[in-house]
Design a protein around this motif. Structure first.
Motif, PDB file in Angstrom:
ATOM      1  N   GLY A   1      41.054 -68.182  -5.758  1.00 43.51           N
ATOM      2  CA  GLY A   1      41.989 -67.392  -6.550  1.00 43.51           C
ATOM      3  C   GLY A   1      41.432 -66.925  -7.875  1.00 43.51           C
ATOM      4  N   SER A   2      40.445 -67.653  -8.409  1.00 46.25           N
ATOM      5  CA  SER A   2      39.859 -67.238  -9.687  1.00 46.25           C
ATOM      6  C   SER A   2      39.113 -65.916  -9.573  1.00 46.25           C
ATOM      7  CB  SER A   2      38.906 -68.324 -10.205  1.00 46.25           C
ATOM      8  OG  SER A   2      37.778 -68.457  -9.346  1.00 46.25           O
ATOM      9  N   MET A   3      38.846 -65.467  -8.360  1.00 47.60           N
ATOM     10  CA  MET A   3      38.198 -64.170  -8.140  1.00 47.60           C
ATOM     11  C   MET A   3      39.003 -63.041  -8.768  1.00 47.60           C
ATOM     12  SD  MET A   3      35.486 -64.407  -5.903  1.00 47.60           S
ATOM     13  CE  MET A   3      35.509 -63.028  -4.774  1.00 47.60           C
ATOM     14  N   TYR A   4      40.310 -63.240  -8.937  1.00 46.79           N
ATOM     15  CA  TYR A   4      41.179 -62.202  -9.465  1.00 46.79           C
ATOM     16  C   TYR A   4      41.387 -62.278 -10.975  1.00 46.79           C
ATOM     17  CZ  TYR A   4      42.662 -61.610  -4.541  1.00 46.79           C
ATOM     18  OH  TYR A   4      42.706 -61.399  -3.180  1.00 46.79           O
ATOM     19  N   HIS A   5      41.004 -63.388 -11.611  1.00 42.71           N
ATOM     20  CA  HIS A   5      41.347 -63.474 -13.034  1.00 42.71           C
ATOM     21  C   HIS A   5      40.302 -64.172 -13.909  1.00 42.71           C
ATOM     22  CE1 HIS A   5      43.526 -67.033 -11.158  1.00 42.71           C
ATOM     23  NE2 HIS A   5      42.681 -67.613 -11.989  1.00 42.71           N
ATOM     24  N   ASP A   6      39.107 -64.398 -13.425  1.00 47.00           N
ATOM     25  CA  ASP A   6      38.062 -65.011 -14.239  1.00 47.00           C
ATOM     26  C   ASP A   6      37.334 -63.922 -15.039  1.00 47.00           C
ATOM     27  OD1 ASP A   6      35.748 -66.151 -15.290  1.00 47.00           O
ATOM     28  OD2 ASP A   6      35.415 -67.449 -13.568  1.00 47.00           O
TER      29      ASP A   6
ATOM     30  N   THR B   1      42.117 -57.890 -15.105  1.00 46.66           N
ATOM     31  CA  THR B   1      43.491 -57.837 -14.593  1.00 46.66           C
ATOM     32  C   THR B   1      44.098 -56.442 -14.690  1.00 46.66           C
ATOM     33  OG1 THR B   1      44.360 -58.509 -16.762  1.00 46.66           O
ATOM     34  CG2 THR B   1      43.924 -60.260 -15.153  1.00 46.66           C
ATOM     35  N   GLU B   2      43.280 -55.410 -14.723  1.00 48.19           N
ATOM     36  CA  GLU B   2      43.786 -54.042 -14.829  1.00 48.19           C
ATOM     37  C   GLU B   2      42.857 -53.096 -14.086  1.00 48.19           C
ATOM     38  OE1 GLU B   2      45.451 -51.035 -18.337  1.00 48.19           O
ATOM     39  OE2 GLU B   2      44.111 -52.683 -18.844  1.00 48.19           O
ATOM     40  N   THR B   3      43.450 -52.230 -13.259  1.00 50.61           N
ATOM     41  CA  THR B   3      42.674 -51.311 -12.438  1.00 50.61           C
ATOM     42  C   THR B   3      43.335 -49.945 -12.441  1.00 50.61           C
ATOM     43  OG1 THR B   3      42.069 -53.159 -10.974  1.00 50.61           O
ATOM     44  CG2 THR B   3      41.659 -50.930 -10.159  1.00 50.61           C
TER      45      THR B   3
ATOM     46  N   ARG C   1      49.832 -61.899  -9.963  1.00 48.99           N
ATOM     47  CA  ARG C   1      50.636 -62.929 -10.614  1.00 48.99           C
ATOM     48  C   ARG C   1      50.586 -64.244  -9.841  1.00 48.99           C
ATOM     49  NH1 ARG C   1      54.166 -58.411 -11.398  1.00 48.99           N
ATOM     50  NH2 ARG C   1      55.565 -59.046  -9.705  1.00 48.99           N
ATOM     51  N   GLY C   2      50.630 -64.157  -8.540  1.00 53.21           N
ATOM     52  CA  GLY C   2      50.612 -65.365  -7.736  1.00 53.21           C
ATOM     53  C   GLY C   2      49.287 -66.085  -7.756  1.00 53.21           C
ATOM     54  N   SER C   3      48.206 -65.366  -8.084  1.00 54.02           N
ATOM     55  CA  SER C   3      46.877 -65.996  -8.049  1.00 54.02           C
ATOM     56  C   SER C   3      46.719 -67.077  -9.109  1.00 54.02           C
ATOM     57  CB  SER C   3      45.786 -64.934  -8.239  1.00 54.02           C
ATOM     58  OG  SER C   3      45.760 -64.430  -9.572  1.00 54.02           O
TER      59      SER C   3
END
Length: 431
Positions: A29-34, A331-333, A380-382
């Motif tokens: 899950g850290s792939m989405y927010h690290d 966290t922004e695309t 958000r769920g990550s």
């Protein structure tokens, strides 16, 4: 069944090796927010490989340009007077100001608004004001705009900061055949862009990358769209149990999801497929000027090709439009949806293609807003369940290897995601 025991799964930070973050059937899950991981992705992926920057129809004439970004870095895509395409860093060599802030246009060159340093369309420094202060200390020939490596295939323009990047043809590999098939939706006319809209969602770029060849979500997330179209269109895209609807992992992170098998090759038509009643007014209008086979070819192509092609890492050729992603932050695309039409084709058909695009992809459409909501929920769920992985294992039990090496499974399976993450792991592990 998962090949690993979830109870023993240990969360990792980017201090771990990429093979710990990406496994055969799951990702961390850290792939989405690290944030550290995101910065490394920019360096090792977006600044190292081929990135799609334009379609040739966007820069058709000498002097035509568009501005865009590769990762965070602003660039100008421009066609010079001799017709050659350049991709230049959008940064003056003097004090670093951006040269051009317009999204597109036509120019004879680019002049910095700060100190008026002037550059030609190929990036050469042409002139600078009050040159006496630079006598014997500056050679204009040594200060051109930095030029990226550029190549194109079937009108798709790619660029790379890496001058030693592998040839584009090798990078695209098996995807080239699908690009050729995609372009057949021009029905004998060249493909052109018909405008675009863009939006930003609060989520990691890889969440959108996963979506394009994720057929599993389609009848769930897009239930409102399915209920808003005619029965013929709804049936055409009801591929959940169609054995011919498959996903191919093409290598180098690329994948394709076939949703309408009979429209994979739009040149192939046995004449038995009825033309949709919703397009009867177009059929009638075109029949006054064109032979029946040409009318049929155009009308069958109005929905585009029968598949979504994902080109790693930043562009999808999705049925009848391009979807382009720009990573803004971890966290922004930013997403751009580019509508497609037929260069020189009948206006009534191009207008209809725009209406179809707006109905699904537009900001008030029935498709993209629902997608964006799902992407943001994944983001958000990550943050929850730190010992729970993100699963990409659907279809592992029925994936086969084709004669050409493609890994093939059903269109609802997650083979495209697994292909993207295999390439992600390889590029992130390459020092």
């Amino acid at each position: 069944m998962c090949s690993h025991d979830t109870d023993t799964y240990q969360p990792v930070t980017f201090t771990a090796r990429p093979e710990r973050l990406v496994q055969d059937d799951r990702v961390d899950g850290s792939m989405y927010h690290d944030p550290a991981l995101f910065e490394t992705e920019l360096e090792r992926i977006f600044y190292k490989t081929w990135i799609w920057v334009a379609h040739e129809s966007e820069i058709r004439n000498p002097g035509d340009f568009k501005t865009t970004k590769i990762g965070r870095q602003p660039v100008i895509v421009v066609r010079d007077k001799a017709g050659k395409i350049h991709v230049l860093e959008n940064r003056c060599r003097h004090r670093g100001a951006t040269l051009c802030e317009k999204s597109k246009g036509n120019a004879t060159g680019f002049t910095c608004p700060y100190h008026s340093w002037s550059y030609a369309l190929d990036g050469k420094l042409r002139a600078l004001p009050y040159p006496d202060g630079y006598e014997d200390i500056l050679d204009k020939s040594e200060l051109p705009l930095r030029s990226l490596r550029v190549d194109s295939y079937a009108g798709m323009v790619f660029a790379s900061f890496n001058q030693d990047v592998e040839p584009l043809s090798d990078f695209l590999g098996e995807a080239k055949r699908w690009i050729d098939l995609f372009m057949k939706q021009g029905a004998g006319y060249p493909i052109k862009t018909q405008g675009e809209h863009k939006f930003t969602f609060h989520g990691n770029w890889k969440i959108q990358l996963e979506n394009t060849t994720d057929g599993y979500h389609f009848p769930i997330v897009h239930k409102s769209w399915m209920s808003s179209v005619d029965e013929e269109t709804s049936e055409m895209l009801s591929f959940m149990t169609d054995e011919k609807a498959v996903t191919h992992a093409l290598g180098n992170g690329h994948s394709v999801m076939v949703m309408v098998p009979e429209h994979v090759d739009l040149d192939q038509d046995d004449g038995t497929e009825p033309l949709q009643e919703r397009f009867a007014h177009i059929t009638e209008a075109l029949s006054k000027e064109m032979p029946p086979e040409q009318v049929r070819r155009i009308v069958r192509s109005l929905h585009g090709a029968g598949f979504n092609l994902n080109l790693f890492p930043n562009v999808a050729m999705s049925m009848a439009f391009f979807r382009v992603l720009h990573p803004v932050s971890v966290t922004e695309t930013e997403i751009r949806h580019v509508a497609l039409g037929m260069e020189g084709g009948p206006e009534i058909a191009n207008r209809e293609r725009l209406r179809i695009h707006e109905h699904f992809q537009g900001p008030f459409g029935f498709g993209s807003p629902d997608d964006a909501e799902a992407w943001e929920r994944v983001q958000r769920g990550s943050y929850a369940g730190k010992n729970v992985p993100i699963l990409v294992n659907r279809g592992l039990n029925r994936e086969i290897v084709a004669d050409n090496g493609d890994k093939v499974s059903h269109a609802t399976d997650e083979g495209g995601m697994r292909e993207a993450y295999r390439t992600w792991k390889r590029m992130m592990s390459d020092e």
